[in-house]
Design an enzyme around this catalytic site. Structure first.
Site, short mmCIF file in Angstrom:
data_model
loop_
_atom_site.label_atom_id
_atom_site.label_comp_id
_atom_site.label_asym_id
_atom_site.label_seq_id
_atom_site.Cartn_x
_atom_site.Cartn_y
_atom_site.Cartn_z
CB CYS A 1 119.07 -4.46 39.95
SG CYS A 1 117.71 -5.28 39.48
CB CYS B 1 119.23 -7.26 37.80
SG CYS B 1 118.18 -6.02 37.55
#
Length: 104
Positions: free
Chosen positions: A32, A29
């Site tokens: 993230c 991600c």
């Protein structure tokens, strides 16, 4: 305090007391990865006031499912094990610090 990594098995023990910021994330991600250094800085600044716990949603689907995590990063603020706030997506440090300030 260091950032802790929790699993489905350790989640309750890691987040059951005090104010905890839980980061639901995954290695693939992009946002993230962007939020990781922000969490490191908050950990340095807030020290003992807030515990930061990361949960990899791919490896710990039970915990992610329990909280209805649909997109990542999702950050939950827990106080004594209860969800008191939620931030979905990337947020700058100032915004996250503001959210946490309401609960410490």
């Amino acid at each position: 305090m260091a950032i802790t990594h929790a699993t489905d098995q350790t989640f309750k023990a890691e987040t059951g007391s005090g104010t905890v910021l839980v980061d639901f994330w995954a290695p693939w991600c992009g946002p993230c990865k962007m939020i990781a250094p922000v969490l490191e800085e908050l950990d340095q600044e807030l020290g003992e006031k807030v515990k930061i716990v990361k949960v990899d949603v791919d490896e710990n689907p039970e915990t992610a499912g329990q909280f209805g995590i649909m997109s990542i990063p999702t950050l939950l603020v827990l106080k004594e094990g209860e969800v008191v706030d939620k931030v979905v997506g990337f947020s700058p440090k100032e915004a996250l610090a503001g959210v946490l300030a309401k609960h410490i």
